[in-house]
Design a protein around this motif. Sequence first.
Motif, PDB file in Angstrom:
ATOM      1  N   ALA A  70      14.189  -5.142   9.040  1.00 56.51           N
ATOM      2  CA  ALA A  70      13.313  -6.369   9.047  1.00 56.51           C
ATOM      3  C   ALA A  70      12.695  -6.931   9.336  1.00 56.51           C
ATOM      4  O   ALA A  70      11.789  -7.395   9.170  1.00 56.51           O
ATOM      5  N   ALA A  71      11.930  -6.029   9.727  1.00 55.90           N
ATOM      6  CA  ALA A  71      10.065  -5.388  10.137  1.00 55.90           C
ATOM      7  C   ALA A  71       9.321  -5.309   8.823  1.00 55.90           C
ATOM      8  O   ALA A  71       8.895  -5.736   8.490  1.00 55.90           O
ATOM      9  N   MET A  72       9.965  -5.264   7.506  1.00 55.09           N
ATOM     10  CA  MET A  72       9.507  -4.932   6.547  1.00 55.09           C
ATOM     11  C   MET A  72       9.877  -6.371   5.787  1.00 55.09           C
ATOM     12  O   MET A  72       8.976  -6.770   5.445  1.00 55.09           O
ATOM     13  N   ARG A  73      11.476  -6.987   5.366  1.00 55.11           N
ATOM     14  CA  ARG A  73      10.894  -8.538   5.349  1.00 55.11           C
ATOM     15  C   ARG A  73       9.480  -9.272   5.831  1.00 55.11           C
ATOM     16  O   ARG A  73       9.372 -10.079   5.272  1.00 55.11           O
ATOM     17  N   ALA A  74       9.882  -9.297   6.955  1.00 56.75           N
ATOM     18  CA  ALA A  74       8.497 -10.256   7.655  1.00 56.75           C
ATOM     19  C   ALA A  74       7.440  -9.785   7.122  1.00 56.75           C
ATOM     20  O   ALA A  74       6.556 -10.176   6.566  1.00 56.75           O
ATOM     21  N   MET A  75       6.378  -8.146   7.464  1.00 56.56           N
ATOM     22  CA  MET A  75       5.241  -8.215   6.947  1.00 56.56           C
ATOM     23  C   MET A  75       4.831  -7.783   5.385  1.00 56.56           C
ATOM     24  O   MET A  75       4.163  -8.153   4.986  1.00 56.56           O
ATOM     25  N   LEU A  76       6.325  -7.634   4.587  1.00 52.73           N
ATOM     26  CA  LEU A  76       5.966  -7.947   3.037  1.00 52.73           C
ATOM     27  C   LEU A  76       6.001  -9.347   2.376  1.00 52.73           C
ATOM     28  O   LEU A  76       5.466  -9.852   2.296  1.00 52.73           O
ATOM     29  N   ALA A  77       6.885 -10.018   3.560  1.00 49.36           N
ATOM     30  CA  ALA A  77       6.340 -11.476   3.064  1.00 49.36           C
ATOM     31  C   ALA A  77       5.373 -12.095   3.766  1.00 49.36           C
ATOM     32  O   ALA A  77       4.890 -13.052   2.205  1.00 49.36           O
ATOM     33  N   ASP A  78       4.697 -12.073   4.415  1.00 46.35           N
ATOM     34  CA  ASP A  78       3.475 -11.633   4.708  1.00 46.35           C
ATOM     35  C   ASP A  78       2.653 -11.445   3.601  1.00 46.35           C
ATOM     36  O   ASP A  78       1.290 -12.172   3.269  1.00 46.35           O
ATOM     37  N   ALA A  79       2.565  -9.933   2.921  1.00 47.56           N
ATOM     38  CA  ALA A  79       1.439  -9.794   1.932  1.00 47.56           C
ATOM     39  C   ALA A  79       1.960 -10.301   0.905  1.00 47.56           C
ATOM     40  O   ALA A  79       0.968 -11.123  -0.030  1.00 47.56           O
ATOM     41  N   ALA A  80       2.638 -10.760   0.723  1.00 52.99           N
ATOM     42  CA  ALA A  80       3.477 -11.664  -1.065  1.00 52.99           C
ATOM     43  C   ALA A  80       3.036 -12.856  -0.346  1.00 52.99           C
ATOM     44  O   ALA A  80       2.605 -13.641  -1.932  1.00 52.99           O
ATOM     45  N   GLU A  81       2.646 -13.899   0.238  1.00 56.98           N
ATOM     46  CA  GLU A  81       2.734 -15.289   0.600  1.00 56.98           C
ATOM     47  C   GLU A  81       0.960 -15.116   0.301  1.00 56.98           C
ATOM     48  O   GLU A  81       0.475 -15.986   0.050  1.00 56.98           O
TER      49      GLU A  81
END
Length: 318
Positions: free
Chosen positions: A92-103
């Motif tokens: 769950a943390a990976m999804r949040a943090m990498l989604a921020d990076a990807a955006e």
Amino acid sequence: MSAEEYRVALEALAGGRFAEARDAFGDLVERVPDSVEYAAGFYAAGWRLNREDARARQRPGRALADWCMHEWDEFQRIAEAREWTNLPPYHAAMRAMLADAAENYRTAFQEEGASAADITLLKTLAACLIRLEEYTDAADILYYARRKSPRDAAIYFLLGEALASLKAEGALERGLSFFRDAFYLNHREIDPGLLASEPAASVFRELFAELENNAEATLEWFPARLMAVSFLPGLRRLSEAELAGLEHEAARLARDLSQVIEKYRERVRARLCFCYLCLMQHHKFTSKDRAALDELEDRLKAAEPALYTLYRENLKKG
């Protein structure tokens, strides 16, 4: 009630609502203090929340995206040390943090313009999207990157992983074709940490275990092993130049095998087997040259009997 609250806490963490997630996991930890999963979620949410001021100081776009990736790498090291990487809060943390990076990598891509965007940015964005299971978007970025840098093995590896992960007709064959291209260009450019598609991920794990966790040897033998267990029709047809290159390299490696010092013999044999299997795939499914296939099978058997046996076993399954 705890199961529902846990689900809500995970959703808050995955959605980047870190204050909400910290409070939700905090309530769970108070009631079940021995739960490693609840503790991991509480720590992840608090760890990221404590960095909000630092995040706010970054310029949106490339600078913020690079900051996000640096912070994710730091959190990942902590999670690995605490053996959290198989737990739902970690993902769950990976999804949040990498989604921020990807955006923010997307923002950088748009700001800098497609023609100005560098290959490193495109590959990093694609890797983020693959981790987020946004495979189609990743492939679109990578197809563009390939036009800018047609000899970059990492791009072909990422394309292979993105396409092989799609649940669409012909996607596996396209993915395996790009894996093959990556291996041919430079097999050391693959990132085992990104491997989640099948059969590639299982092949790598099994080989790593067989080779007693020897990462170097696993990287050397992975291309040939994947080709042996994925001996399928439908891969991209090799050009005449590619076939000539494989034949030339196989002949050179066969000569080198009897001359190279012991330290490098395993590396040469692994590469030689990969070349044999690529040529075998062509002669079985494209040229349908039985004599050429038989000769190459004999060479593979002489070079690495165990790999030949594995190839034959998987051929029967197909």
